[in-house]
Design a protein around this motif. Structure first.
Motif, mmCIF file in Angstrom:
data_model
loop_
_atom_site.group_PDB
_atom_site.id
_atom_site.type_symbol
_atom_site.label_atom_id
_atom_site.label_comp_id
_atom_site.label_asym_id
_atom_site.label_seq_id
_atom_site.Cartn_x
_atom_site.Cartn_y
_atom_site.Cartn_z
ATOM 1 N N ARG A 2 0.816 -1.253 -0.076
ATOM 2 C CA ARG A 2 -0.203 -0.121 0.020
ATOM 3 C C ARG A 2 0.988 1.241 0.135
ATOM 4 O O ARG A 2 1.946 1.331 0.367
ATOM 5 C CB ARG A 2 -0.780 0.090 1.053
ATOM 6 C CG ARG A 2 -2.004 -1.234 1.297
ATOM 7 C CD ARG A 2 -2.735 -1.073 2.605
ATOM 8 N NE ARG A 2 -3.405 -2.448 2.521
ATOM 9 C CZ ARG A 2 -4.659 -2.202 2.677
ATOM 10 N NH1 ARG A 2 -5.400 -0.912 2.758
ATOM 11 N NH2 ARG A 2 -5.653 -3.510 2.765
ATOM 12 N N LYS A 3 0.319 2.355 -0.516
ATOM 13 C CA LYS A 3 0.992 3.517 -0.546
ATOM 14 C C LYS A 3 0.912 4.367 0.744
ATOM 15 O O LYS A 3 1.914 4.959 1.234
ATOM 16 C CB LYS A 3 0.436 4.525 -1.535
ATOM 17 C CG LYS A 3 0.670 4.174 -2.926
ATOM 18 C CD LYS A 3 0.158 4.993 -3.989
ATOM 19 C CE LYS A 3 0.482 4.411 -5.367
ATOM 20 N NZ LYS A 3 0.242 5.454 -6.572
ATOM 21 N N GLU A 29 -11.076 -0.868 6.228
ATOM 22 C CA GLU A 29 -11.714 -1.225 4.923
ATOM 23 C C GLU A 29 -10.244 -0.899 3.914
ATOM 24 O O GLU A 29 -9.372 -0.370 4.087
ATOM 25 C CB GLU A 29 -12.863 -0.408 4.593
ATOM 26 C CG GLU A 29 -13.875 -0.638 5.536
ATOM 27 C CD GLU A 29 -14.994 0.383 5.264
ATOM 28 O OE1 GLU A 29 -15.281 0.575 4.184
ATOM 29 O OE2 GLU A 29 -15.734 0.679 6.178
ATOM 30 N N ALA A 30 -10.776 -1.454 2.643
ATOM 31 C CA ALA A 30 -9.732 -1.074 1.604
ATOM 32 C C ALA A 30 -9.523 -0.033 1.169
ATOM 33 O O ALA A 30 -8.171 0.585 0.815
ATOM 34 C CB ALA A 30 -10.480 -2.113 0.422
ATOM 35 N N ASN A 31 -10.447 0.970 1.142
ATOM 36 C CA ASN A 31 -10.024 2.425 0.839
ATOM 37 C C ASN A 31 -10.338 3.580 1.849
ATOM 38 O O ASN A 31 -10.458 4.369 1.555
ATOM 39 C CB ASN A 31 -10.886 2.754 -0.361
ATOM 40 C CG ASN A 31 -10.496 1.870 -1.767
ATOM 41 O OD1 ASN A 31 -9.470 1.580 -1.938
ATOM 42 N ND2 ASN A 31 -11.535 1.536 -2.534
ATOM 43 N N GLY A 83 5.319 6.697 -5.065
ATOM 44 C CA GLY A 83 5.623 5.548 -5.986
ATOM 45 C C GLY A 83 6.226 4.550 -5.633
ATOM 46 O O GLY A 83 6.870 4.557 -4.465
ATOM 47 N N PHE A 84 6.641 3.497 -6.310
ATOM 48 C CA PHE A 84 7.104 2.094 -5.821
ATOM 49 C C PHE A 84 8.152 2.193 -6.799
ATOM 50 O O PHE A 84 8.324 2.517 -7.933
ATOM 51 C CB PHE A 84 6.334 1.018 -6.239
ATOM 52 C CG PHE A 84 5.100 1.038 -5.156
ATOM 53 C CD1 PHE A 84 5.141 0.811 -3.596
ATOM 54 C CD2 PHE A 84 3.806 1.347 -5.504
ATOM 55 C CE1 PHE A 84 4.462 0.803 -2.842
ATOM 56 C CE2 PHE A 84 2.926 1.329 -4.493
ATOM 57 C CZ PHE A 84 2.995 1.158 -3.198
ATOM 58 N N ARG A 94 8.746 2.561 -1.306
ATOM 59 C CA ARG A 94 7.966 3.582 -1.620
ATOM 60 C C ARG A 94 8.957 4.791 -1.929
ATOM 61 O O ARG A 94 10.059 4.984 -1.032
ATOM 62 C CB ARG A 94 7.127 4.008 -0.464
ATOM 63 C CG ARG A 94 6.101 2.602 -0.344
ATOM 64 C CD ARG A 94 4.743 3.189 0.827
ATOM 65 N NE ARG A 94 5.737 3.278 1.789
ATOM 66 C CZ ARG A 94 5.087 3.750 3.029
ATOM 67 N NH1 ARG A 94 3.817 4.119 2.794
ATOM 68 N NH2 ARG A 94 5.626 3.981 4.201
ATOM 69 N N TYR A 95 8.750 5.772 -2.503
ATOM 70 C CA TYR A 95 9.491 7.131 -2.655
ATOM 71 C C TYR A 95 8.475 8.127 -3.028
ATOM 72 O O TYR A 95 7.683 8.095 -3.445
ATOM 73 C CB TYR A 95 10.576 6.782 -3.953
ATOM 74 C CG TYR A 95 10.107 6.927 -5.183
ATOM 75 C CD1 TYR A 95 10.035 8.044 -5.962
ATOM 76 C CD2 TYR A 95 9.711 5.595 -5.937
ATOM 77 C CE1 TYR A 95 9.667 7.967 -7.376
ATOM 78 C CE2 TYR A 95 9.071 5.879 -7.399
ATOM 79 C CZ TYR A 95 9.136 6.969 -7.830
ATOM 80 O OH TYR A 95 8.597 6.952 -9.150
#
Length: 105
Positions: A2-3, A29-31, A83-84, A94-95
């Motif tokens: 996840r971000k 939850e998911a979001n 981003g990944f 992550r970056y």
């Protein structure tokens, strides 16, 4: 992956708490995420003496949608896109997209 993860510092981008910053307490939850001190609501709670719960009005932290929060970048003091990237040793990290700095090492 996840971000935004539990323990990250985030800034609220939209809603009644816009501009507030806090740590992510959980992802129910998911979001959705729960951020400390953000999206507080009042709940009228009925007393239950069998469970030792006293009645009254309690403040409760409610989830907020992921699209309304951004990961906090301490170098710019603003929220930033994430981003990944794959490192040379094969780890996925992550970056921050604006500064190209790695979030978690």
């Amino acid at each position: 992956m996840r971000k935004i993860r539990k323990g990250d510092q985030v800034i609220v981008l939209a809603g009644k708490d816009k501009g507030k910053r806090g740590a992510v307490l959980g992802i129910p939850e998911a979001n959705k995420v729960i951020v400390e001190g953000v999206n507080l609501t009042r709940k009228h709670q009925r007393p239950n003496p069998m469970k030792g719960i006293s009645g009254g009005i309690i403040e409760k932290v409610m989830p907020i949608h992921l699209s309304n929060v951004g990961l906090y970048n301490p170098n710019t003091n603003k929220s930033d896109k994430v981003g990944f990237r794959l490192l040379a040793d094969g780890r996925k990290v992550r970056y921050f997209k604006s500064t190209n700095e790695i979030v978690d090492v």
